[in-house]
Design a protein around this motif. Sequence first.
Motif, PDB file in Angstrom:
ATOM      1  N   VAL A 206      34.444  23.708  -6.634  1.00 32.39           N
ATOM      2  CA  VAL A 206      34.349  22.341  -7.157  1.00 32.39           C
ATOM      3  C   VAL A 206      33.929  22.372  -8.619  1.00 32.39           C
ATOM      4  N   LYS A 207      34.254  21.295  -9.308  1.00 35.36           N
ATOM      5  CA  LYS A 207      33.838  21.151 -10.700  1.00 35.36           C
ATOM      6  C   LYS A 207      32.529  20.363 -10.726  1.00 35.36           C
ATOM      7  N   VAL A 208      31.541  20.870 -11.437  1.00 30.73           N
ATOM      8  CA  VAL A 208      30.262  20.168 -11.543  1.00 30.73           C
ATOM      9  C   VAL A 208      29.983  19.855 -13.006  1.00 30.73           C
ATOM     10  N   ASP A 209      29.348  18.716 -13.237  1.00 31.03           N
ATOM     11  CA  ASP A 209      28.882  18.354 -14.575  1.00 31.03           C
ATOM     12  C   ASP A 209      27.431  18.790 -14.699  1.00 31.03           C
ATOM     13  N   VAL A 210      27.096  19.372 -15.828  1.00 32.14           N
ATOM     14  CA  VAL A 210      25.763  19.934 -16.043  1.00 32.14           C
ATOM     15  C   VAL A 210      25.162  19.347 -17.312  1.00 32.14           C
ATOM     16  N   LEU A 211      23.862  19.026 -17.230  1.00 33.79           N
ATOM     17  CA  LEU A 211      23.117  18.550 -18.395  1.00 33.79           C
ATOM     18  C   LEU A 211      22.097  19.615 -18.770  1.00 33.79           C
ATOM     19  N   ARG A 212      22.212  20.121 -20.019  1.00 31.60           N
ATOM     20  CA  ARG A 212      21.268  21.116 -20.526  1.00 31.60           C
ATOM     21  C   ARG A 212      20.653  20.556 -21.805  1.00 31.60           C
ATOM     22  N   GLY A 213      19.423  20.053 -21.692  1.00 38.35           N
ATOM     23  CA  GLY A 213      18.833  19.350 -22.824  1.00 38.35           C
ATOM     24  C   GLY A 213      19.626  18.083 -23.088  1.00 38.35           C
ATOM     25  N   LYS A 214      20.235  17.988 -24.260  1.00 37.38           N
ATOM     26  CA  LYS A 214      21.092  16.846 -24.573  1.00 37.38           C
ATOM     27  C   LYS A 214      22.567  17.204 -24.495  1.00 37.38           C
TER      28      LYS A 214
ATOM     29  N   ILE B 262      22.342  19.444 -12.519  1.00 39.49           N
ATOM     30  CA  ILE B 262      23.698  19.151 -12.040  1.00 39.49           C
ATOM     31  C   ILE B 262      23.772  17.655 -11.740  1.00 39.49           C
ATOM     32  N   THR B 263      24.696  16.976 -12.415  1.00 38.04           N
ATOM     33  CA  THR B 263      24.730  15.508 -12.346  1.00 38.04           C
ATOM     34  C   THR B 263      25.946  14.946 -11.618  1.00 38.04           C
ATOM     35  N   ALA B 264      26.970  15.788 -11.355  1.00 35.22           N
ATOM     36  CA  ALA B 264      28.177  15.275 -10.690  1.00 35.22           C
ATOM     37  C   ALA B 264      28.940  16.416 -10.036  1.00 35.22           C
ATOM     38  N   VAL B 265      29.682  16.099  -8.981  1.00 37.40           N
ATOM     39  CA  VAL B 265      30.566  17.045  -8.300  1.00 37.40           C
ATOM     40  C   VAL B 265      31.934  16.398  -8.202  1.00 37.40           C
ATOM     41  N   ASN B 266      32.951  17.066  -8.776  1.00 37.52           N
ATOM     42  CA  ASN B 266      34.316  16.530  -8.784  1.00 37.52           C
ATOM     43  C   ASN B 266      34.346  15.083  -9.276  1.00 37.52           C
ATOM     44  N   ASN B 267      33.644  14.861 -10.386  1.00 35.47           N
ATOM     45  CA  ASN B 267      33.593  13.551 -11.062  1.00 35.47           C
ATOM     46  C   ASN B 267      32.847  12.473 -10.269  1.00 35.47           C
ATOM     47  N   THR B 268      32.208  12.861  -9.154  1.00 35.18           N
ATOM     48  CA  THR B 268      31.372  11.915  -8.408  1.00 35.18           C
ATOM     49  C   THR B 268      29.938  12.058  -8.909  1.00 35.18           C
ATOM     50  N   LYS B 269      29.416  11.020  -9.539  1.00 34.83           N
ATOM     51  CA  LYS B 269      28.064  11.060 -10.082  1.00 34.83           C
ATOM     52  C   LYS B 269      27.042  11.132  -8.949  1.00 34.83           C
ATOM     53  N   LEU B 270      26.130  12.069  -9.066  1.00 38.77           N
ATOM     54  CA  LEU B 270      25.081  12.260  -8.069  1.00 38.77           C
ATOM     55  C   LEU B 270      23.747  12.294  -8.793  1.00 38.77           C
ATOM     56  N   LYS B 271      22.956  11.255  -8.590  1.00 36.85           N
ATOM     57  CA  LYS B 271      21.706  11.131  -9.320  1.00 36.85           C
ATOM     58  C   LYS B 271      20.588  11.955  -8.674  1.00 36.85           C
ATOM     59  N   TYR B 272      20.629  12.046  -7.340  1.00 38.87           N
ATOM     60  CA  TYR B 272      19.527  12.691  -6.627  1.00 38.87           C
ATOM     61  C   TYR B 272      20.018  13.884  -5.807  1.00 38.87           C
ATOM     62  N   PHE B 273      19.115  14.845  -5.623  1.00 32.44           N
ATOM     63  CA  PHE B 273      19.452  16.060  -4.880  1.00 32.44           C
ATOM     64  C   PHE B 273      19.891  15.746  -3.454  1.00 32.44           C
ATOM     65  N   ASP B 274      19.259  14.775  -2.813  1.00 34.69           N
ATOM     66  CA  ASP B 274      19.591  14.479  -1.414  1.00 34.69           C
ATOM     67  C   ASP B 274      21.009  13.937  -1.246  1.00 34.69           C
ATOM     68  N   GLU B 275      21.656  13.515  -2.352  1.00 34.13           N
ATOM     69  CA  GLU B 275      23.016  12.997  -2.277  1.00 34.13           C
ATOM     70  C   GLU B 275      24.057  14.112  -2.234  1.00 34.13           C
ATOM     71  N   PHE B 276      23.651  15.344  -2.547  1.00 38.86           N
ATOM     72  CA  PHE B 276      24.600  16.445  -2.612  1.00 38.86           C
ATOM     73  C   PHE B 276      25.064  16.894  -1.227  1.00 38.86           C
ATOM     74  N   HIS B 277      24.236  16.699  -0.212  1.00 39.03           N
ATOM     75  CA  HIS B 277      24.534  17.242   1.123  1.00 39.03           C
ATOM     76  C   HIS B 277      25.891  16.770   1.644  1.00 39.03           C
ATOM     77  N   SER B 278      26.107  15.461   1.661  1.00 39.24           N
ATOM     78  CA  SER B 278      27.346  14.933   2.230  1.00 39.24           C
ATOM     79  C   SER B 278      28.567  15.344   1.412  1.00 39.24           C
ATOM     80  N   VAL B 279      28.415  15.414   0.082  1.00 43.88           N
ATOM     81  CA  VAL B 279      29.538  15.819  -0.785  1.00 43.88           C
ATOM     82  C   VAL B 279      29.907  17.275  -0.546  1.00 43.88           C
ATOM     83  N   LEU B 280      28.903  18.143  -0.451  1.00 48.08           N
ATOM     84  CA  LEU B 280      29.170  19.569  -0.241  1.00 48.08           C
ATOM     85  C   LEU B 280      29.666  19.860   1.169  1.00 48.08           C
ATOM     86  N   GLU B 281      29.244  19.057   2.131  1.00 45.04           N
ATOM     87  CA  GLU B 281      29.718  19.228   3.509  1.00 45.04           C
ATOM     88  C   GLU B 281      31.235  19.096   3.576  1.00 45.04           C
TER      89      GLU B 281
END
Length: 448
Positions: free
Chosen positions: A268-276, A242-261
Amino acid sequence: MEFLIKISQFLLSLSLLIVLHELGHFIPAKLFKTRVEKFYLFFDVKFSLFKKKIGDTVYGIGWLPLGGYVKISGMIDESMDKEQMALPPQPWEFRSKPAWQRLIIMLGGVTVNFVLAALIYMVMAFAYGETDIDTASIKDGYLITNPILENMGAQTGDNVLAINGDTVTGYSDMRSKLIEAKTILIERDGVQKTLTTPVDFLGQLSTGEDRTLFELRMPFVVAQVPDSSANKNVDLKAGDIITAVNNTKLKYFDEFHSVLESSKGKTVKVDVLRGKEEFSRELKVSEDGKFGIAYYPQASAATLNALGYYDIVTKTYGLGESIGVGAVKFKEQIVGYWAQLGLMIKPSTGAYKGVGGFKAIFDVFPSTWSWEAFWGITAFLSIMLGVLNLLPIPALDGGHVMFLLYEMISGRKPSDKFLEYAQMVGFFILIALVLFANGNDIFKAVFK
């Protein structure tokens, strides 16, 4: 199954180290025509699981897996065979041999331990090479969750530049140096700052709930969507990132906490990377600010390298190079362990709180079988066994060596009565140390 894998590795490593250590005493004893009465793996208190006499020696396996021993004729050891010592010395007895031969016999065990460790490191360098993360590639700093480091002023996103004034170039190198850290030079937003560890840094670390220091920041890699999750019907597979939440790019897992709070109870809409392949999905956020998705806390090196998170450096070595690399590794490990022992005897450091017994050793082994991990742990345990046996405590090899060196220098042999008393004192010291170490294990298991 995990327990069986761990206990199998633990017993195999322990058995290997004990047998080879005792062989280190046994072989020179035989070479100097000294009679060896017993050769045992584990202790045979009251009875043995197996025993067979070949020549003058009884070979056996005891039921108590706390070590092993060789009983050498005419030697004051843990057997405290006073009847034999009361008889006139015989040519085949330990006490009848020249001091230099007795010294070689006593040093044989630790010599084997050190040679074994060095050989393992050399073979591992040849077979596996070295894989590490170049710290220069860690652009966004480390994850900090340990309250000790937070109290020192460290924050997630800090980069570690040096420890005790030594520049850090590899992630594994940094982790090993942190145990002895007095100062840590970090960089935050382009500004360098020196953090000073408390005097009882190791004591706090060993008694705290979180014993991890600087961790690599990881992406949100999906492991599983449980049936209990509100998102169980969403098309997500293990390995998806999972690389983004509501078009906000999130590179690291620890960045998700404040967004999900800020999105509790929402979809929410999330961007997902599966292989390429990249695609979007809608996920529900629970009232406690979570997706209800299990994730991998440690992404694979291949994944991190492919996504450009960190530069994974892999080195391979030829036979000649492996000897040098293994020797350097052995030197670093033995010097580091001596340093740790030095900290343990200083009450102010609190390092003694981290002393562990058999459970602590058991916990070091992974729950999945890995020969690379097994041999690495065995090599370090071999160093531990060698160093601890060299301590000048009667009943340990180092205690016998201490009295032999006194005899060789002064020309006077300590009396058998003195050696018997010293052996008893040493035995009680060892019992106290074993009880303390394993008591620490019990305390941590019950109260932590």
